[in-house]
Scaffold this active site. Structure first.
Site, PDB file in Angstrom:
ATOM      1  N   VAL A 190       0.494  -1.334   0.498  1.00  0.00           N
ATOM      2  CA  VAL A 190      -0.238   0.097  -0.123  1.00  0.00           C
ATOM      3  C   VAL A 190       0.620   1.342  -0.051  1.00  0.00           C
ATOM      4  CG1 VAL A 190      -1.666   1.240   0.829  1.00  0.00           C
ATOM      5  CG2 VAL A 190      -1.796  -1.368   1.489  1.00  0.00           C
TER       6      VAL A 190
ATOM      7  N   ILE B 278     -12.825   0.222  -3.663  1.00  0.00           N
ATOM      8  CA  ILE B 278     -13.987   0.635  -3.770  1.00  0.00           C
ATOM      9  C   ILE B 278     -14.700   2.005  -2.482  1.00  0.00           C
ATOM     10  CG2 ILE B 278     -16.421  -0.777  -3.341  1.00  0.00           C
ATOM     11  CD1 ILE B 278     -15.658  -2.800  -3.499  1.00  0.00           C
TER      12      ILE B 278
ATOM     13  N   ASP C  96     -10.299 -10.328   9.113  1.00  0.00           N
ATOM     14  CA  ASP C  96      -9.976  -9.729   8.140  1.00  0.00           C
ATOM     15  C   ASP C  96     -11.946  -8.654   7.683  1.00  0.00           C
ATOM     16  OD1 ASP C  96      -7.971  -8.152   6.167  1.00  0.00           O
ATOM     17  OD2 ASP C  96      -9.264  -8.959   4.571  1.00  0.00           O
TER      18      ASP C  96
ATOM     19  N   LYS D 273     -13.243  -5.097   9.337  1.00  0.00           N
ATOM     20  CA  LYS D 273     -13.285  -4.658   8.380  1.00  0.00           C
ATOM     21  C   LYS D 273     -14.798  -4.304   8.143  1.00  0.00           C
ATOM     22  CE  LYS D 273     -10.709  -5.685   4.276  1.00  0.00           C
ATOM     23  NZ  LYS D 273     -10.566  -7.133   3.082  1.00  0.00           N
TER      24      LYS D 273
ATOM     25  N   GLY E 231      -5.167  -4.070  -3.307  1.00  0.00           N
ATOM     26  CA  GLY E 231      -3.506  -4.334  -4.123  1.00  0.00           C
ATOM     27  C   GLY E 231      -3.250  -3.507  -3.781  1.00  0.00           C
TER      28      GLY E 231
HETATM   29  N1  LIG Z   1      -2.494  -5.261   0.869  1.00  0.00           N
HETATM   30  C1  LIG Z   1      -3.107  -4.072   0.605  1.00  0.00           C
HETATM   31  O1  LIG Z   1      -4.332  -5.574  -0.974  1.00  0.00           O
HETATM   32  C2  LIG Z   1      -4.436  -3.575   1.215  1.00  0.00           C
HETATM   33  C3  LIG Z   1      -5.296  -3.488   1.192  1.00  0.00           C
HETATM   34  C4  LIG Z   1      -6.080  -2.795   2.466  1.00  0.00           C
HETATM   35  C5  LIG Z   1      -5.423  -2.215   3.347  1.00  0.00           C
HETATM   36  N2  LIG Z   1      -4.960  -3.568   3.602  1.00  0.00           N
HETATM   37  C6  LIG Z   1      -4.354  -2.363   4.437  1.00  0.00           C
HETATM   38  O2  LIG Z   1      -2.733  -2.225   4.511  1.00  0.00           O
HETATM   39  C7  LIG Z   1      -1.842  -2.174   5.421  1.00  0.00           C
HETATM   40  C8  LIG Z   1      -0.696  -2.060   5.617  1.00  0.00           C
HETATM   41  O3  LIG Z   1      -0.754  -3.063   4.536  1.00  0.00           O
HETATM   42  P1  LIG Z   1       0.698  -4.026   2.956  1.00  0.00           P
HETATM   43  O4  LIG Z   1       0.242  -5.122   2.494  1.00  0.00           O
HETATM   44  O5  LIG Z   1       1.163  -2.491   2.688  1.00  0.00           O
HETATM   45  O6  LIG Z   1       1.837  -4.324   3.952  1.00  0.00           O
HETATM   46  P2  LIG Z   1       3.189  -4.668   3.786  1.00  0.00           P
HETATM   47  O7  LIG Z   1       3.576  -5.274   2.415  1.00  0.00           O
HETATM   48  O8  LIG Z   1       3.788  -5.968   4.812  1.00  0.00           O
HETATM   49  O9  LIG Z   1       4.264  -4.052   4.088  1.00  0.00           O
HETATM   50  C9  LIG Z   1       4.304  -2.984   5.311  1.00  0.00           C
HETATM   51  C10 LIG Z   1       5.368  -1.608   5.848  1.00  0.00           C
HETATM   52  O10 LIG Z   1       5.047  -0.828   6.987  1.00  0.00           O
HETATM   53  C11 LIG Z   1       6.423  -1.427   7.848  1.00  0.00           C
HETATM   54  N3  LIG Z   1       6.189  -1.391   9.036  1.00  0.00           N
HETATM   55  C12 LIG Z   1       5.162  -2.867   9.691  1.00  0.00           C
HETATM   56  N4  LIG Z   1       5.679  -2.710  10.801  1.00  0.00           N
HETATM   57  C13 LIG Z   1       5.961  -1.435  10.887  1.00  0.00           C
HETATM   58  C14 LIG Z   1       6.515  -0.870  12.523  1.00  0.00           C
HETATM   59  N5  LIG Z   1       6.277  -1.326  13.593  1.00  0.00           N
HETATM   60  N6  LIG Z   1       7.509   0.228  12.078  1.00  0.00           N
HETATM   61  C15 LIG Z   1       7.630   0.636  10.827  1.00  0.00           C
HETATM   62  N7  LIG Z   1       7.453   0.535   9.957  1.00  0.00           N
HETATM   63  C16 LIG Z   1       6.941  -0.757   9.386  1.00  0.00           C
HETATM   64  C17 LIG Z   1       6.878  -2.765   6.858  1.00  0.00           C
HETATM   65  O11 LIG Z   1       8.591  -2.182   6.804  1.00  0.00           O
HETATM   66  P3  LIG Z   1       9.792  -2.986   6.143  1.00  0.00           P
HETATM   67  O12 LIG Z   1       9.518  -2.956   4.470  1.00  0.00           O
HETATM   68  O13 LIG Z   1      10.823  -2.455   6.155  1.00  0.00           O
HETATM   69  O14 LIG Z   1       9.444  -4.404   6.227  1.00  0.00           O
HETATM   70  C18 LIG Z   1       6.184  -2.484   4.983  1.00  0.00           C
HETATM   71  O15 LIG Z   1       7.041  -1.221   4.424  1.00  0.00           O
HETATM   72  C19 LIG Z   1      -1.899  -3.387   6.642  1.00  0.00           C
HETATM   73  O16 LIG Z   1      -2.443  -2.662   8.046  1.00  0.00           O
HETATM   74  C20 LIG Z   1      -3.334  -4.181   5.965  1.00  0.00           C
HETATM   75  O17 LIG Z   1      -4.337  -4.771   5.999  1.00  0.00           O
HETATM   76  C21 LIG Z   1      -3.524  -3.497   2.576  1.00  0.00           C
END
Ligand SMILES: NC(=O)c1ccc[n+]([C@@H]2O[C@H](COP(=O)([O-])OP(=O)(O)OC[C@H]3O[C@@H](n4cnc5c(N)ncnc54)[C@H](OP(=O)(O)O)[C@@H]3O)[C@@H](O)[C@H]2O)c1
Length: 409
Positions: free
Chosen positions: A14, A135, A200, A204, A301
Site C-alpha cells: 500500500v 471500492i 480480516d 472491516k 492490491g
Molecule cells: N495489501 C493490500 O492490498 C491492502 C489493502 C487494504 C488495506 N491494507 C492494509 O494496509 C496496511 C499495509 O498493508 P501492506 O499490504 O502494504 O503491508 P506490507 O506489504 O507488509 O507492508 C508493510 C510496511 O510497513 C512497514 N512496517 C511494518 N511494521 C512496521 C513497524 N512496526 N514500524 C515501521 N514500519 C513498519 C514495513 O516495513 P519493511 O518494508 O521495512 O518491512 C512495510 O514497508 C495493513 O494494515 C493492511 O491491512 C492492505
C-alpha cells in the site's frame, strides 16, 4: 505554490502504491488541492532494504525522526497491526497532522478514539482504504447517511477467501492446494489466518458498522467463521444446485440492535454476489430511501488501495490547515516565506532554541515578537500547542519604536 507535506508510515504494497500514485497523479492532485503534494518522510521497519525512493526523502525506521519534523500536513499510515500504528497516529493527531489509514485491524479497534481525537483537534481522518480496497464504500455510505437510514450491509470483504472459493469450484481442487496457489500469486499472506478464518472481514465489518449505525456490536456476540471447513465436495454439491459458496460479512439494524455475522453462505443467481469471482470484493447496502445498491471492484492490491488513500487526500481539500492547527499554516505560502519575517505569538509556553529564530521582545501573558522563517515558526507552534501566531508587517517593527509597538498590543 505552497506545499502539502506528507509522511508515509509503511512502504509495502500500500505505502509504495501511494508513493507511486502521488508521483503519477501529482499534477492532478495539485489542481485539486491547490498545493504541490510532497512526500517528505517514509517510515519502514528495515532501512537497509533497497527501495526506489527519491534521495531527498527522509527514510527512517525511527518514528521519532518523523514526528519531530517541524510540520507534516498528512500522516498516511499503511503498516500492519494495532500497534505501533495506533500510537503513531494518535501522536500525529495530537500534533495537528491530518491522518489517513489503510489499517483495518487498528481502525476496528481504535477508530472511535481516533475519530474523537481528530474531531477535537480539528484535523481530518480518512479511512476509505480500510474496507474494500479501491471500492469507495466509506464515501458512498457517508453520502447516503446524509438522508437515508441504513438498514443492512452485506459484502464479500476478503478477496483471498473469494479467490480460494472460486478456484476450488472452477478447478475442482481442495482448499490446501488452492491456498498454496493464492500464496504464490501474492493474494494470500504467508500466514493466511486473518483472511481464511474471517478475522480480516470481521475487522472491516466493524468499521462499516460504526459508520453506518454509530456503534459496533459486542465483538463476542458476532459469529465469525472462515472458509477452512468448506470442502471441494460441498462446493460440487452446491454447483449442481446452481448455488455458490460465498464468504459474506453482514451487519444489520434490527429491533434497536446491531446484529452481525461473518460466514460462508450459499447464494443463488439472483444474489448480487453470485458473479463476484476471484479477488474481487462487493458490498451491498440496503437503505430506507434508496433501496439496494451494490458496489463491486478490486478489494485489495497496490493501486486500487492506493486509489482509496489518494481519494481521501483529495476529498479532504476543504479541511484546511486552519482547521488542522495553527491559523498561520493556512495562510502562508511556505515556499515564498523562506525569508525571515516578524510574528506576534500568543501564549508561548516554551521558547525554542533555533538559530533561525530571533526572540525579540517579550510581553505580558507570554506574548512574544519574533523574527523567524515559516519553518522556524512552525517548529515553535509544534512545540507549543495552543499558541497562535499572527504576521506582523515588517515596516511596523522596523520603523516604529518597541515602546510604541508594546502600547498597541
Ligand atoms: N495489501 C493490500 O492490498 C491492502 C489493502 C487494504 C488495506 N491494507 C492494509 O494496509 C496496511 C499495509 O498493508 P501492506 O499490504 O502494504 O503491508 P506490507 O506489504 O507488509 O507492508 C508493510 C510496511 O510497513 C512497514 N512496517 C511494518 N511494521 C512496521 C513497524 N512496526 N514500524 C515501521 N514500519 C513498519 C514495513 O516495513 P519493511 O518494508 O521495512 O518491512 C512495510 O514497508 C495493513 O494494515 C493492511 O491491512 C492492505
Amino acid at each position: 505554490m505552497s506545499v502539502l507535506k506528507i509522511a508515509l508510515l509503511g512502504f509495502g504494497t500500500v505505502g509504495e502504491g501511494v508513493y507511486r500514485s502521488i508521483e503519477s497523479h501529482g499534477e492532478r492532485l495539485e489542481k485539486i488541492l491547490g498545493k504541490r503534494v510532497e512526500i517528505v518522510a517514509i517510515l519502514v521497519r528495515n532501512k537497509q532494504k533497497q527501495r526506489k525512493i527519491s534521495g531527498n526523502i527522509l527514510v527512517t525506521d525511527n518514528f521519532e525522526e518523523i514526528i519531530n519534523l517541524p510540520h507534516i500536513d498528512y500522516m498516511i499510515e499503511a503498516i500492519v497491526g494495532r500497534e505501533p500504528a495506533f500510537t503513531y497516529l494518535k501522536r500525529a493527531v495530537e500534533k495537528g497532522s491530518n491522518i489517513i489509514t489503510a489499517n483495518k485491524e487498528m481502525f476496528a479497534y481504535h477508530g472511535e478514539e481516533l475519530s474523537l481525537l481528530a474531531a477535537d483537534k480539528g484535523v481530518s481522518l480518512g479511512y476509505e482504504a480500510t474496507v474494500g480496497g479501491g471500492i469507495p464504500i466509506i464515501q458512498t455510505l457517508r453520502q447516503l447517511l446524509k438522508v437515508n437510514n441504513i438498514k443492512k450491509i452485506k459484502g464479500i470483504l476478503n478477496g483471498t477467501s473469494n479467490f480460494i472459493l472460486t478456484e476450488m469450484r472452477e478447478k475442482k481442487e481442495p482448499f490446501a492446494s488452492v491456498l498454496k496457489t493464492a500464496q504464490e500469486k501474492g493474494y494470500a499472506e504467508a500466514d493466511p489466518g486473518n483472511d481464511v478464518e474471517g478475522t480480516d472481514a470481521f475487522y472491516k465489518l466493524m468499521v462499516l458498522s460504526k459508520l453506518a449505525f454509530g456503534f459496533q456490536p459486542e465483538w463476542k456476540d458476532v459469529h465469525v467463521e472462515g472458509i477452512t471447513s468448506i470442502t471441494r465436495e460441498w462446493i460440487e454439491e452446491a454447483d449442481l444446485l446452481h448455488l455458490k459458496f460465498k464468504h459474506i460479512a453482514s451487519v444489520e439494524w434490527k429491533d434497536g440492535k446491531v446484529i452481525a455475522s461473518v460466514q460462508p453462505v450459499l447464494v443463488g443467481k439472483s444474489s448480487p454476489f453470485y458473479d463476484v469471482e476471484g479477488v474481487e470484493n462487493a458490498v451491498s447496502i440496503e437503505a430506507d430511501l434508496v433501496g439496494s445498491i451494490t458496489l463491486r471492484g478490486p478489494g485489495a492490491g497496490m493501486f486500487p488501495t492506493a486509489s482509496a488513500v489518494i481519494e481521501d487526500l483529495a476529498q479532504s481539500r476543504h479541511q484546511t490547515d486552519r482547521e488542522a492547527g495553527s491559523p498561520i499554516r493556512d495562510s502562508v505560502d511556505q515556499d515564498s516565506q523562506k525569508e525571515a519575517s516578524y510574528w506576534l505569538l500568543d501564549r508561548v509556553k516554551k521558547k525554542v532554541a533555533d538559530p533561525s529564530i530571533e526572540w525579540l521582545q517579550q510581553h505580558p501573558n507570554n506574548k512574544w515578537i519574533i523574527k523567524s522563517s515559516v519553518k522556524g515558526l512552525n517548529r515553535i507552534l509544534d512545540q507549543n500547542p495552543g499558541t497562535e501566531a499572527f504576521p506582523v508587517l515588517a515596516e511596523m517593527i522596523e520603523k516604529e519604536s518597541s515602546d510604541l509597538f508594546t502600547a498597541s498590543l
